[in-house]
Write a protein that holds these residues in place. Structure first.
Motif, PDB file in Angstrom:
ATOM      1  N   VAL A  35     -30.174  35.229 -18.444  1.00  0.00           N
ATOM      2  CA  VAL A  35     -30.136  33.886 -17.866  1.00  0.00           C
ATOM      3  C   VAL A  35     -29.911  34.124 -16.389  1.00  0.00           C
ATOM      4  O   VAL A  35     -29.446  35.122 -15.750  1.00  0.00           O
ATOM      5  N   LEU A  36     -30.793  33.181 -15.665  1.00  0.00           N
ATOM      6  CA  LEU A  36     -30.676  33.303 -14.085  1.00  0.00           C
ATOM      7  C   LEU A  36     -30.304  31.955 -13.617  1.00  0.00           C
ATOM      8  O   LEU A  36     -30.209  30.986 -14.099  1.00  0.00           O
ATOM      9  N   GLN A  37     -29.687  32.184 -12.236  1.00  0.00           N
ATOM     10  CA  GLN A  37     -29.174  31.082 -11.742  1.00  0.00           C
ATOM     11  C   GLN A  37     -29.919  30.865 -10.457  1.00  0.00           C
ATOM     12  O   GLN A  37     -29.845  32.048  -9.581  1.00  0.00           O
ATOM     13  N   SER A  38     -30.290  29.834  -9.870  1.00  0.00           N
ATOM     14  CA  SER A  38     -30.990  29.651  -8.549  1.00  0.00           C
ATOM     15  C   SER A  38     -30.067  29.937  -7.515  1.00  0.00           C
ATOM     16  O   SER A  38     -28.893  29.402  -7.734  1.00  0.00           O
ATOM     17  N   ASN A  39     -30.544  30.525  -6.611  1.00  0.00           N
ATOM     18  CA  ASN A  39     -29.455  30.577  -5.195  1.00  0.00           C
ATOM     19  C   ASN A  39     -30.200  30.563  -3.924  1.00  0.00           C
ATOM     20  O   ASN A  39     -29.508  30.535  -2.749  1.00  0.00           O
ATOM     21  N   ALA A  40     -31.269  29.642  -4.024  1.00  0.00           N
ATOM     22  CA  ALA A  40     -32.185  29.278  -2.981  1.00  0.00           C
ATOM     23  C   ALA A  40     -33.029  28.177  -3.340  1.00  0.00           C
ATOM     24  O   ALA A  40     -33.464  28.203  -4.511  1.00  0.00           O
ATOM     25  N   PRO A  41     -33.259  27.420  -2.512  1.00  0.00           N
ATOM     26  CA  PRO A  41     -34.402  26.283  -2.997  1.00  0.00           C
ATOM     27  C   PRO A  41     -35.822  26.600  -3.043  1.00  0.00           C
ATOM     28  O   PRO A  41     -36.400  27.847  -2.812  1.00  0.00           O
ATOM     29  N   ALA A  42     -36.440  25.918  -3.933  1.00  0.00           N
ATOM     30  CA  ALA A  42     -37.809  26.436  -4.232  1.00  0.00           C
ATOM     31  C   ALA A  42     -38.756  25.352  -3.311  1.00  0.00           C
ATOM     32  O   ALA A  42     -38.249  24.338  -3.052  1.00  0.00           O
ATOM     33  N   ILE A  43     -39.913  25.814  -3.392  1.00  0.00           N
ATOM     34  CA  ILE A  43     -41.030  24.834  -2.610  1.00  0.00           C
ATOM     35  C   ILE A  43     -42.120  24.568  -3.684  1.00  0.00           C
ATOM     36  O   ILE A  43     -42.661  25.529  -4.253  1.00  0.00           O
ATOM     37  N   ILE A  44     -42.500  23.463  -3.736  1.00  0.00           N
ATOM     38  CA  ILE A  44     -43.479  22.974  -4.727  1.00  0.00           C
ATOM     39  C   ILE A  44     -44.488  22.158  -3.967  1.00  0.00           C
ATOM     40  O   ILE A  44     -44.114  20.966  -3.369  1.00  0.00           O
ATOM     41  N   ASP A  45     -45.746  22.286  -4.046  1.00  0.00           N
ATOM     42  CA  ASP A  45     -46.657  21.412  -3.478  1.00  0.00           C
ATOM     43  C   ASP A  45     -47.753  21.217  -4.159  1.00  0.00           C
ATOM     44  O   ASP A  45     -47.778  21.167  -5.585  1.00  0.00           O
ATOM     45  N   PHE A  46     -49.026  20.513  -3.908  1.00  0.00           N
ATOM     46  CA  PHE A  46     -50.144  20.253  -4.766  1.00  0.00           C
ATOM     47  C   PHE A  46     -51.146  21.335  -5.190  1.00  0.00           C
ATOM     48  O   PHE A  46     -51.479  21.510  -6.270  1.00  0.00           O
ATOM     49  N   ASP A  47     -51.445  22.220  -4.125  1.00  0.00           N
ATOM     50  CA  ASP A  47     -52.561  23.291  -4.479  1.00  0.00           C
ATOM     51  C   ASP A  47     -51.759  24.646  -4.345  1.00  0.00           C
ATOM     52  O   ASP A  47     -52.550  25.882  -4.485  1.00  0.00           O
TER      53      ASP A  47
END
Length: 179
Positions: A35-47
């Motif tokens: 099990v993992l827990q996020s500790n920073a934001p992710a970035i999602i884009d188009f390409d």
């Protein structure tokens, strides 16, 4: 839809703990690896030119035979099982009813034809007292559906990944799996 025995026979799912305990009429049970827990934001884009996976921390199991303590919140569950999805099928991951009854649910996307690698899902714990899953607990079931015809297949950045959080596989190449 393929039955569990057909999924095992076609070697679509591998890395399972026990065919006897994980084979189901309509799929294969998926078991908890970590099990993992996020500790920073992710970035999602188009390409994917700006895409960045969220940094995560692995949560420890209490002991070698103990559970992991999960308070209400959002987690990433990684499964022991991996897949090699042929070009004539696709996968779907569903929450097992025992997890839902415990006050948690899983959400996962489609497992594309041609994808090979690790499996994971978003784990949403809603039980106000939390849950305590043990390593190898059966949390989900993967079901495999037939497509009308073979397709080109998945060519994304996660091909051949050994983890669901990053891009550790080799560059994607067309997969031509004969079944």
């Amino acid at each position: 839809m393929l039955d569990g025995a057909s999924i095992l026979r076609r070697k679509i799912v591998y890395g399972w703990r026990s065919a006897h305990h994980q084979q189901q009429p309509c799929g294969i049970d998926l078991t908890l690896r970590r099990v993992l827990q996020s500790n920073a934001p992710a970035i999602i884009d188009f390409d994917n030119s700006r895409r960045k996976a969220a940094e995560t921390t692995q949560l420890p199991f209490r002991s070698q035979d103990g559970p992991v303590t999960l308070a209400p919140g959002a987690y990433l569950a990684e499964f022991n099982e991996q897949v090699c999805i042929p070009l004539d099928v696709m996968g779907e991951i569903f929450t097992r009813s025992s997890l839902r009854r415990a006050g948690a649910t899983l959400t996962a996307g489609v497992v594309d034809a041609g994808y090979s690698g690790a499996l994971g899902a978003f784990l949403d714990v809603r039980n106000p007292k939390g849950i305590f899953p043990y390593k190898d607990a059966k949390l989900a079931q993967i079901c495999i559906r037939m497509l009308e015809e073979k397709v080109t297949g998945y060519h994304g950045i996660h091909q051949s990944s050994s983890s669901t959080v990053g891009r550790d596989g080799p560059p994607a190449v067309p997969l031509d799996v004969e079944t």
